[in-house]
Scaffold this motif. Sequence first.
Motif, mmCIF file in Angstrom:
data_model
loop_
_atom_site.group_PDB
_atom_site.id
_atom_site.type_symbol
_atom_site.label_atom_id
_atom_site.label_comp_id
_atom_site.label_asym_id
_atom_site.label_seq_id
_atom_site.Cartn_x
_atom_site.Cartn_y
_atom_site.Cartn_z
ATOM 1 N N ALA A 180 0.970 -1.135 -0.191
ATOM 2 C CA ALA A 180 0.197 0.022 0.054
ATOM 3 C C ALA A 180 0.850 1.266 0.091
ATOM 4 C CB ALA A 180 -1.027 0.142 1.193
ATOM 5 N N TYR A 181 2.075 0.802 0.441
ATOM 6 C CA TYR A 181 2.829 2.389 0.498
ATOM 7 C C TYR A 181 3.872 2.364 -0.445
ATOM 8 C CZ TYR A 181 0.788 2.998 5.208
ATOM 9 O OH TYR A 181 -0.188 3.524 6.003
ATOM 10 N N LEU A 182 4.258 1.462 -1.302
ATOM 11 C CA LEU A 182 5.375 1.093 -2.110
ATOM 12 C C LEU A 182 4.753 2.146 -3.527
ATOM 13 C CD1 LEU A 182 7.886 -0.211 -2.276
ATOM 14 C CD2 LEU A 182 6.814 -1.889 -3.916
ATOM 15 N N GLN A 183 5.815 2.860 -4.045
ATOM 16 C CA GLN A 183 5.317 3.741 -5.068
ATOM 17 C C GLN A 183 5.989 3.345 -6.375
ATOM 18 O OE1 GLN A 183 2.903 6.210 -4.793
ATOM 19 N NE2 GLN A 183 2.413 5.253 -2.741
ATOM 20 N N LYS A 184 7.175 2.459 -6.239
ATOM 21 C CA LYS A 184 7.642 1.957 -7.452
ATOM 22 C C LYS A 184 7.804 0.435 -7.523
ATOM 23 C CE LYS A 184 12.049 2.249 -5.213
ATOM 24 N NZ LYS A 184 13.363 2.881 -5.390
ATOM 25 N N PRO A 185 7.895 -0.008 -8.673
ATOM 26 C CA PRO A 185 8.133 -1.454 -8.578
ATOM 27 C C PRO A 185 9.052 -2.269 -7.649
ATOM 28 C CG PRO A 185 7.965 -0.380 -10.914
ATOM 29 C CD PRO A 185 8.195 0.426 -9.907
ATOM 30 N N GLY A 186 9.013 -3.117 -7.354
ATOM 31 C CA GLY A 186 10.213 -3.954 -6.556
ATOM 32 C C GLY A 186 9.489 -5.120 -5.907
ATOM 33 N N LEU A 187 10.652 -5.933 -5.554
ATOM 34 C CA LEU A 187 10.411 -7.089 -4.593
ATOM 35 C C LEU A 187 9.627 -6.770 -3.170
ATOM 36 C CD1 LEU A 187 10.808 -10.383 -4.613
ATOM 37 C CD2 LEU A 187 13.054 -9.695 -3.629
ATOM 38 N N LEU A 188 8.666 -7.485 -3.027
ATOM 39 C CA LEU A 188 8.142 -7.467 -1.730
ATOM 40 C C LEU A 188 8.573 -8.520 -0.623
ATOM 41 C CD1 LEU A 188 4.581 -5.888 -2.198
ATOM 42 C CD2 LEU A 188 6.253 -4.704 -1.005
ATOM 43 N N PHE A 189 8.569 -9.647 -1.296
ATOM 44 C CA PHE A 189 8.641 -11.090 -0.447
ATOM 45 C C PHE A 189 9.107 -12.201 -1.417
ATOM 46 C CE2 PHE A 189 6.564 -14.833 1.309
ATOM 47 C CZ PHE A 189 7.083 -14.863 2.447
ATOM 48 N N ASP A 190 10.287 -12.858 -0.612
ATOM 49 C CA ASP A 190 10.842 -13.866 -1.316
ATOM 50 C C ASP A 190 10.527 -15.170 -0.716
ATOM 51 O OD1 ASP A 190 12.557 -13.817 0.646
ATOM 52 O OD2 ASP A 190 14.265 -13.553 -0.623
ATOM 53 N N ASN A 191 10.403 -15.434 0.561
ATOM 54 C CA ASN A 191 10.127 -16.566 1.401
ATOM 55 C C ASN A 191 11.209 -17.417 1.397
ATOM 56 O OD1 ASN A 191 8.083 -17.579 3.216
ATOM 57 N ND2 ASN A 191 7.444 -19.267 1.551
ATOM 58 N N GLY A 192 12.475 -16.909 1.278
ATOM 59 C CA GLY A 192 13.535 -17.611 1.347
ATOM 60 C C GLY A 192 14.117 -18.110 0.023
ATOM 61 N N GLY A 193 13.680 -17.904 -1.054
ATOM 62 C CA GLY A 193 13.714 -18.258 -2.421
ATOM 63 C C GLY A 193 13.917 -19.756 -2.448
ATOM 64 N N ILE A 194 15.099 -20.347 -3.318
ATOM 65 C CA ILE A 194 15.144 -21.425 -3.333
ATOM 66 C C ILE A 194 15.491 -22.584 -2.020
ATOM 67 C CG2 ILE A 194 15.595 -21.637 -5.959
ATOM 68 C CD1 ILE A 194 18.540 -22.504 -5.200
ATOM 69 N N LEU A 195 16.215 -21.837 -1.309
ATOM 70 C CA LEU A 195 16.583 -22.248 0.052
ATOM 71 C C LEU A 195 15.298 -22.629 0.785
ATOM 72 C CD1 LEU A 195 18.591 -23.471 2.258
ATOM 73 C CD2 LEU A 195 18.864 -21.141 2.743
ATOM 74 N N GLY A 196 14.292 -21.478 0.779
ATOM 75 C CA GLY A 196 13.104 -22.045 1.594
ATOM 76 C C GLY A 196 12.281 -22.995 1.080
ATOM 77 N N GLU A 197 12.172 -22.904 -0.448
ATOM 78 C CA GLU A 197 11.350 -23.977 -1.078
ATOM 79 C C GLU A 197 12.081 -25.337 -0.820
ATOM 80 O OE1 GLU A 197 11.115 -25.147 -5.760
ATOM 81 O OE2 GLU A 197 11.283 -23.097 -5.415
ATOM 82 N N VAL A 198 13.376 -25.461 -0.711
ATOM 83 C CA VAL A 198 13.733 -26.864 -0.487
ATOM 84 C C VAL A 198 13.534 -27.399 0.859
ATOM 85 C CG1 VAL A 198 16.235 -28.259 -0.150
ATOM 86 C CG2 VAL A 198 15.730 -26.993 -2.319
ATOM 87 N N LEU A 199 13.714 -26.334 1.693
ATOM 88 C CA LEU A 199 13.239 -26.775 3.344
ATOM 89 C C LEU A 199 11.822 -27.350 3.296
ATOM 90 C CD1 LEU A 199 15.282 -23.993 5.238
ATOM 91 C CD2 LEU A 199 16.128 -26.436 4.577
ATOM 92 N N ARG A 200 10.774 -26.539 2.846
ATOM 93 C CA ARG A 200 9.359 -26.871 3.161
ATOM 94 C C ARG A 200 9.056 -28.144 2.318
ATOM 95 N NH1 ARG A 200 9.286 -21.231 1.693
ATOM 96 N NH2 ARG A 200 8.988 -21.606 -0.416
ATOM 97 N N ASN A 201 9.636 -28.259 1.041
ATOM 98 C CA ASN A 201 9.200 -29.483 0.423
ATOM 99 C C ASN A 201 10.265 -30.839 0.272
ATOM 100 O OD1 ASN A 201 7.375 -27.737 -0.808
ATOM 101 N ND2 ASN A 201 8.678 -27.448 -2.687
ATOM 102 N N LYS A 202 11.449 -30.767 0.934
ATOM 103 C CA LYS A 202 12.279 -31.712 0.983
ATOM 104 C C LYS A 202 12.249 -32.455 2.380
ATOM 105 C CE LYS A 202 12.366 -31.262 -3.175
ATOM 106 N NZ LYS A 202 11.746 -31.976 -4.280
ATOM 107 N N LEU A 203 12.087 -31.668 3.493
ATOM 108 C CA LEU A 203 12.354 -32.216 4.820
ATOM 109 C C LEU A 203 11.004 -33.018 5.341
ATOM 110 C CD1 LEU A 203 14.019 -29.149 6.558
ATOM 111 C CD2 LEU A 203 15.109 -31.336 5.473
#
Length: 478
Positions: A180-203
Amino acid sequence: MKEIFVERSTKVLRIIIRQEKIIKECFMKEQDQKAYPGEIYMGIVKNIVPAIKCAFIDIGCKRNAYMYIDKKFKNINLKKGDMVLGEIVKEDQGKKGAKIVKNISIPGKYCVLNSSYNGIQFSKKIHSESFKKNILESLRLPAGIGLMIRTESENIPLEVVHNEMEKLYKVYSQVIKSAAYLQKPGLLFDNGGILGEVLRNKLIDDDFMIYVNNQEDYKYVEDFLKGLHNARVNLQLYTGNKNLFSYYELENKILNLRSNKIELKCGGYIVINKTEAMFVIDVNSGKNIKNGTMDKTVLITNLQAAEEIAAQIILRNLNGIILIDFIDMDNNKNKRKVMDKLKEGLLMDKNKTVIYPFTELNLVQIARKRMGRSINDYIEEDCGCCGGTGKKIKLSYMTLLIKNEILNMCYEKNIEDIHIDMDSFYESYIKKGTKDFIKDIGAENKRVYITYGKKISCKVEALLFASDIEDFKDFRVN
């Protein structure tokens, strides 16, 4: 026990999952400002093309993302200049930007928060009606949000799911507030990227040993493990002088993935080729001539091929359309055996995968959801000398290998002079940015000598004697 190796360098994050000394899965992500599936961006609509019902959106990356426009996506009122909050669902490939959708999701280990629907949904792998009833009666969702209950939640206390749901909703609320406060394009959230993805899906279920070479990654994994129920995981921060992958003898095994031919135990082999539209896998009997009958030879080869193909699809992250040309079989019973073996190998694959029946030409088609690029896309690029018909190792990946060689070389000795012999393919690129190349290989405090020849590989050696240094003095670059 399974092992997870997480090696973060300046330009690349690489993760390997190994079991009984065999690499099962490999993940890579270049630190290059490219959007990755699961990341949430605030973007601005730059252009709308009605003919293809598509909006092109600036998300702050090098290339605009694209979004399909349709009533079911609730975005038909988009116009140029609008700000859009969305999630990346496909990484950019070739000249095509990343695909972005308007709804967003915040994934956890046991559930996923989603803005595209209201209420509770369940993984298709959850069959217990009593479990579903208990969830529906006990969980109270915040208004205007949906929740997907993941398979892993079936065998844990309800309280754990509830706590994770509340945690995910806090993250979701923060993303909405920040947007709501961001006035230009950009990343807001990455959730750990591939490291987070691996931990969630492989453990899942097994005992795990996780090795990381970065203090921040160590902290991220440590915090993640606190939210797991009955986690059987040991975490270790690697601080050796050698790079992590070299120390555990993984580097050469990654490079072996460049080979498109994989041998089978029976003497047969498979060949994996990539075309513009799909991956094509050919099965050959090769040296498998020990069995008494042709039918038996073909069945054994196809069964082993099916098992290996499933493993290679996951290991190399082959996605999109995959076409398999098995050796011809007339017996329908044998075809079912091969199909069952293929399905068994892909049973635990987290990517959505559909396997179609044998065609009349004994071909099997697989449609696998695109999640990131194949491993070869990170390692190789088209060879300019042959018009793109061949492949060579990317300079960025070659730089990583050279840096690791120098680290290993200087592990025990104080080496000051280093000779690098490279293929002439790379000469013009290195000469355009010699200072950056020296920095990228970690040799700012070394004397580096570079020669170029007609070689596919790269050779790195220490110059220990004055005569050797004299021989290469004209090739010094720093």
